[in-house]
Design a protein around this motif. Structure first.
Motif, PDB file in Angstrom:
ATOM      1  N   ILE A   1       2.503   8.388   3.547  1.00 57.90           N
ATOM      2  CA  ILE A   1       2.678   8.687   4.973  1.00 57.90           C
ATOM      3  C   ILE A   1       1.637   7.960   5.817  1.00 57.90           C
ATOM      4  CG2 ILE A   1       2.510  10.539   6.695  1.00 57.90           C
ATOM      5  CD1 ILE A   1       3.835  12.367   4.592  1.00 57.90           C
ATOM      6  N   THR A   2       0.401   7.978   5.368  1.00 60.36           N
ATOM      7  CA  THR A   2      -0.663   7.310   6.121  1.00 60.36           C
ATOM      8  C   THR A   2      -0.388   5.818   6.268  1.00 60.36           C
ATOM      9  OG1 THR A   2      -2.264   8.909   5.306  1.00 60.36           O
ATOM     10  CG2 THR A   2      -3.143   6.865   6.197  1.00 60.36           C
ATOM     11  N   ASP A   3       0.038   5.182   5.193  1.00 62.39           N
ATOM     12  CA  ASP A   3       0.270   3.738   5.255  1.00 62.39           C
ATOM     13  C   ASP A   3       1.520   3.377   6.039  1.00 62.39           C
ATOM     14  OD1 ASP A   3      -2.030   3.031   3.963  1.00 62.39           O
ATOM     15  OD2 ASP A   3      -1.117   3.049   1.981  1.00 62.39           O
TER      16      ASP A   3
ATOM     17  N   GLY B   1       1.406   4.506  -2.954  1.00 62.30           N
ATOM     18  CA  GLY B   1       1.502   5.948  -2.748  1.00 62.30           C
ATOM     19  C   GLY B   1       2.765   6.515  -3.366  1.00 62.30           C
TER      20      GLY B   1
ATOM     21  N   ARG C   1       0.833  -1.201   0.000  1.00 58.26           N
ATOM     22  CA  ARG C   1       0.000   0.000   0.000  1.00 58.26           C
ATOM     23  C   ARG C   1       0.865   1.248   0.000  1.00 58.26           C
ATOM     24  NH1 ARG C   1      -5.510  -0.716   2.740  1.00 58.26           N
ATOM     25  NH2 ARG C   1      -5.146   1.483   3.096  1.00 58.26           N
ATOM     26  N   ALA C   2       1.933   1.245   0.778  1.00 58.57           N
ATOM     27  CA  ALA C   2       2.843   2.386   0.810  1.00 58.57           C
ATOM     28  C   ALA C   2       3.516   2.554  -0.550  1.00 58.57           C
ATOM     29  CB  ALA C   2       3.879   2.213   1.912  1.00 58.57           C
TER      30      ALA C   2
ATOM     31  N   VAL D   1       0.366  11.704   0.771  1.00 60.78           N
ATOM     32  CA  VAL D   1      -0.575  11.443   1.862  1.00 60.78           C
ATOM     33  C   VAL D   1      -0.792   9.941   2.025  1.00 60.78           C
ATOM     34  CG1 VAL D   1      -2.996  11.681   2.568  1.00 60.78           C
ATOM     35  CG2 VAL D   1      -1.725  13.681   1.794  1.00 60.78           C
ATOM     36  N   ILE D   2      -0.974   9.221   0.928  1.00 63.90           N
ATOM     37  CA  ILE D   2      -1.148   7.765   0.989  1.00 63.90           C
ATOM     38  C   ILE D   2       0.092   7.110   1.567  1.00 63.90           C
ATOM     39  CG2 ILE D   2      -1.351   5.669  -0.423  1.00 63.90           C
ATOM     40  CD1 ILE D   2      -3.176   7.317  -2.299  1.00 63.90           C
TER      41      ILE D   2
ATOM     42  N   ARG E   1       2.684   5.131   8.639  1.00 57.50           N
ATOM     43  CA  ARG E   1       2.459   5.454  10.045  1.00 57.50           C
ATOM     44  C   ARG E   1       1.375   4.600  10.687  1.00 57.50           C
ATOM     45  NH1 ARG E   1       1.759  11.506  11.239  1.00 57.50           N
ATOM     46  NH2 ARG E   1       2.032  10.664  13.312  1.00 57.50           N
ATOM     47  N   SER E   2       0.569   3.973   9.890  1.00 51.42           N
ATOM     48  CA  SER E   2      -0.557   3.210  10.415  1.00 51.42           C
ATOM     49  C   SER E   2      -0.084   1.894  11.017  1.00 51.42           C
ATOM     50  CB  SER E   2      -1.561   2.930   9.298  1.00 51.42           C
ATOM     51  OG  SER E   2      -2.592   2.115   9.769  1.00 51.42           O
TER      52      SER E   2
ATOM     53  N   LYS F   1      -5.380  -2.773   7.376  1.00 53.15           N
ATOM     54  CA  LYS F   1      -6.728  -3.138   6.951  1.00 53.15           C
ATOM     55  C   LYS F   1      -6.635  -4.299   5.963  1.00 53.15           C
ATOM     56  CE  LYS F   1      -8.073   1.601   7.461  1.00 53.15           C
ATOM     57  NZ  LYS F   1      -6.976   2.505   7.250  1.00 53.15           N
TER      58      LYS F   1
END
Length: 153
Positions: free
Chosen positions: A64-66, A17, A13-14, A61-62, A68-69, A73
């Motif tokens: 960083i979000t992935d 991004g 996922r990262a 954004v994708i 840091r998460s 999911k």
């Protein structure tokens, strides 16, 4: 050393991004050669430049979000029925607009695409396809004045 399945999903996922950000950077680099212009007198490089910036921002954004998460999911399986029916609806519109006109092509396209929804009823499909067709006709033919024919048959 093998990665846990959750770690593999997070990195994939990262990576998506990062790839998106790289595509945005490529768009910006290509559009840099074209005249930029101003907001009131846009050149050919104006829109691609800002679209590229938006794609880069979305990719970052994708990414960083992935990264840091902590919670990963689960990846949902591809809904092939929806994919095929929506693709068929788009293809149907492209094939029929020159033969039948905007109204029949749009109605059939929306109706076929609506079949992708598991909860759609025949009456709901007819109402939604009819409403979207009327709105499409009003927007494209009446409001925008595009050179489209409503009915060719």
């Amino acid at each position: 050393m093998t990665m846990q399945p959750d770690t593999v999903v997070a990195w994939r996922r990262a990576a998506s991004g990062a790839i998106l950000a790289a595509i945005g950077i490529a768009i910006i680099a290509i559009s840099w050669r074209y005249p930029f212009g101003t907001v009131t007198q846009m050149g050919p490089g104006f829109i691609p430049h800002y679209v590229g910036l938006g794609i880069v921002a979305l990719g970052v954004v994708i990414l960083i979000t992935d990264l840091r998460s902590d919670a990963v999911k689960p990846v949902n399986p591809i809904r092939w029925r929806a994919f095929v029916l929506i693709s068929a609806g788009i293809s149907l519109f492209a094939l029929l607009i020159n033969w039948l006109g905007l109204v029949p092509a749009m109605f059939l396209s929306v109706a076929v695409s609506m079949l992708a929804d598991d909860e759609a009823t025949p009456l709901g499909i007819l109402i939604y396809a009819g409403a979207m067709t009327v709105l499409g006709w009003a927007l494209f033919i009446k409001a925008l004045g595009l050179p489209l024919t409503a009915f060719l048959v």
